[in-house]
Scaffold this motif. Structure first.
Motif, PDB file in Angstrom:
ATOM      1  N   VAL A 145      -4.756 -12.504  56.837  1.00  0.00           N
ATOM      2  CA  VAL A 145      -3.987 -13.612  56.250  1.00  0.00           C
ATOM      3  C   VAL A 145      -2.770 -13.975  57.097  1.00  0.00           C
ATOM      4  O   VAL A 145      -2.551 -15.159  57.409  1.00  0.00           O
ATOM      5  CB  VAL A 145      -3.580 -13.269  54.800  1.00  0.00           C
ATOM      6  CG1 VAL A 145      -2.570 -14.275  54.270  1.00  0.00           C
ATOM      7  CG2 VAL A 145      -4.818 -13.237  53.905  1.00  0.00           C
ATOM      8  N   PRO A 146      -1.927 -13.026  57.545  1.00  0.00           N
ATOM      9  CA  PRO A 146      -0.818 -13.407  58.433  1.00  0.00           C
ATOM     10  C   PRO A 146      -1.293 -14.004  59.750  1.00  0.00           C
ATOM     11  O   PRO A 146      -0.672 -14.938  60.276  1.00  0.00           O
ATOM     12  CB  PRO A 146      -0.074 -12.081  58.660  1.00  0.00           C
ATOM     13  CG  PRO A 146      -0.436 -11.241  57.498  1.00  0.00           C
ATOM     14  CD  PRO A 146      -1.856 -11.604  57.177  1.00  0.00           C
TER      15      PRO A 146
ATOM     16  N   TRP B 201     -15.446  -0.428  50.032  1.00  0.00           N
ATOM     17  CA  TRP B 201     -15.485  -1.846  50.369  1.00  0.00           C
ATOM     18  C   TRP B 201     -14.246  -2.563  49.843  1.00  0.00           C
ATOM     19  O   TRP B 201     -13.740  -3.491  50.489  1.00  0.00           O
ATOM     20  CB  TRP B 201     -16.750  -2.481  49.800  1.00  0.00           C
ATOM     21  CG  TRP B 201     -17.974  -2.161  50.603  1.00  0.00           C
ATOM     22  CD1 TRP B 201     -19.009  -1.348  50.234  1.00  0.00           C
ATOM     23  CD2 TRP B 201     -18.280  -2.637  51.911  1.00  0.00           C
ATOM     24  NE1 TRP B 201     -19.948  -1.280  51.234  1.00  0.00           N
ATOM     25  CE2 TRP B 201     -19.528  -2.072  52.276  1.00  0.00           C
ATOM     26  CE3 TRP B 201     -17.640  -3.487  52.806  1.00  0.00           C
ATOM     27  CZ2 TRP B 201     -20.138  -2.325  53.511  1.00  0.00           C
ATOM     28  CZ3 TRP B 201     -18.233  -3.738  54.031  1.00  0.00           C
ATOM     29  CH2 TRP B 201     -19.466  -3.169  54.374  1.00  0.00           C
ATOM     30  N   GLY B 202     -13.751  -2.142  48.685  1.00  0.00           N
ATOM     31  CA  GLY B 202     -12.535  -2.756  48.171  1.00  0.00           C
ATOM     32  C   GLY B 202     -11.334  -2.477  49.054  1.00  0.00           C
ATOM     33  O   GLY B 202     -10.530  -3.375  49.335  1.00  0.00           O
TER      34      GLY B 202
ATOM     35  N   LEU C 221      -9.160  -5.266  51.168  1.00  0.00           N
ATOM     36  CA  LEU C 221      -7.707  -5.404  51.081  1.00  0.00           C
ATOM     37  C   LEU C 221      -7.047  -5.247  52.449  1.00  0.00           C
ATOM     38  O   LEU C 221      -6.114  -5.985  52.794  1.00  0.00           O
ATOM     39  CB  LEU C 221      -7.140  -4.378  50.097  1.00  0.00           C
ATOM     40  CG  LEU C 221      -7.481  -4.601  48.622  1.00  0.00           C
ATOM     41  CD1 LEU C 221      -6.930  -3.462  47.777  1.00  0.00           C
ATOM     42  CD2 LEU C 221      -6.908  -5.943  48.141  1.00  0.00           C
ATOM     43  N   ALA C 222      -7.543  -4.286  53.236  1.00  0.00           N
ATOM     44  CA  ALA C 222      -6.987  -4.104  54.577  1.00  0.00           C
ATOM     45  C   ALA C 222      -7.260  -5.324  55.446  1.00  0.00           C
ATOM     46  O   ALA C 222      -6.391  -5.770  56.216  1.00  0.00           O
ATOM     47  CB  ALA C 222      -7.579  -2.848  55.225  1.00  0.00           C
ATOM     48  N   GLY C 223      -8.476  -5.886  55.319  1.00  0.00           N
ATOM     49  CA  GLY C 223      -8.781  -7.088  56.091  1.00  0.00           C
ATOM     50  C   GLY C 223      -7.899  -8.259  55.708  1.00  0.00           C
ATOM     51  O   GLY C 223      -7.415  -8.992  56.582  1.00  0.00           O
ATOM     52  N   LEU C 224      -7.664  -8.436  54.408  1.00  0.00           N
ATOM     53  CA  LEU C 224      -6.767  -9.514  53.973  1.00  0.00           C
ATOM     54  C   LEU C 224      -5.343  -9.288  54.464  1.00  0.00           C
ATOM     55  O   LEU C 224      -4.649 -10.226  54.864  1.00  0.00           O
ATOM     56  CB  LEU C 224      -6.785  -9.617  52.447  1.00  0.00           C
ATOM     57  CG  LEU C 224      -8.082 -10.141  51.820  1.00  0.00           C
ATOM     58  CD1 LEU C 224      -7.994 -10.074  50.298  1.00  0.00           C
ATOM     59  CD2 LEU C 224      -8.353 -11.575  52.274  1.00  0.00           C
TER      60      LEU C 224
END
Length: 282
Positions: free
Chosen positions: A21-22, A9-10, A14-17
């Motif tokens: 985010v961009p 899940w971590g 991180l991959a989702g962010l």
């Protein structure tokens, strides 16, 4: 086990962010106009901007023709390779992987050299009109040829993975024993079991054509990716809005592809029933 799930899940977070985010920053840039607040003008003006419709349609036409041509070239070749000459598989794999090694600039330089050589040496032959037709701005078929070469590594990997999961020899022998000729065996017995691989190859080719910039720009044509870059010089917000929309369209296509791919187990069961019935009929 709980610690492993936590790490998963971590990593996913991180991959989702990393991706979201961009994208969120791009969306904010397109809707937040200084002095005006939030507005959707960048999106509403896309369809009325000069060149948007024509460039998008050109890219979609190039993508469709490229997909059809590359599948017509690779599917029969890989099936024949698997049935008749499996020892040549490493050679074909190396040949199909060469576009990943050759830089796009060198690839385009070679194409330009050939296009210049043709009219100079073949001006008095019927082939001269062929070189002219290849560079027709309304539909530059030379881009299709270039995209077919560039898509070979991705199409080969997708189809090879699909063929590895299918007993091609048994399917063809069953179809042949029922009286089908080779084209009928390929279309009726093999292709239905390669639906997922064909969809993957088509999607990868579509994404390549829609996002390719270097070859089209250096050859002097203006498909969708080149239009986005040319527009960004004068209308930055709208060019980012177009990029966001194109990314969303790509995601939608990926979700549609995942929906079709989710039916793979049914397709396998159907394939097994087909092979069983074919043997019983034989």
């Amino acid at each position: 086990m709980a610690r492993l799930n936590l790490w998963r899940w971590g990593v996913l977070a991180l991959a989702g962010l990393y991706f979201l985010v961009p994208l969120a920053a791009s969306v904010v840039f397109t809707v937040d106009v200084p002095g005006q607040g939030l507005t959707l003008d960048a999106y509403t003006q896309i369809f009325s901007t000069e060149g948007f419709v024509s460039s998008l349609l050109l890219s979609l036409e190039l993508a469709v023709v490229t997909i059809v041509l590359v599948l017509l070239l690779t599917v029969p070749a890989l099936v024949a390779l698997r049935l008749g000459s499996p020892r040549l598989r490493p050679v074909v794999e190396v040949v199909c992987s060469l576009p990943l090694v050759v830089p796009p600039i060198a690839f385009v330089a070679g194409i330009i050299t050939v296009l210049k050589w043709g009219p100079e040496h073949l001006s008095r032959t019927p082939l001269f009109q062929t070189f002219v037709a290849l560079q027709n701005p309304d539909f530059p078929f030379v881009l299709v040829l270039a995209y077919v070469v560039m898509a070979l590594p991705f199409v080969y990997r997708a189809l090879d993975a699909g063929l590895r999961a299918v007993d091609v020899r048994t399917l063809v022998e069953a179809a042949r024993s029922c009286g089908a000729n080779w084209p009928q065996a390929l279309v009726g017995a093999v292709l239905p079991n390669l639906r997922g691989a064909l969809l993957n190859a088509s999607f990868l080719t579509l994404a390549l054509v829609l996002g390719e910039y270097t070859v089209a720009q250096l050859l002097g044509f203006q498909p969708f990716a080149v239009w986005i870059v040319n527009t960004s010089g004068s209308q930055a917000q709208m060019s980012v809005a177009v990029s966001v929309l194109s990314l969303l369209v790509t995601w939608v296509l990926l979700l549609v592809l995942a929906g079709f791919g989710g039916r793979t187990p049914d397709g396998r069961r159907t394939g097994r029933r087909t092979r069983t019935s074919s043997r019983e009929g034989a």
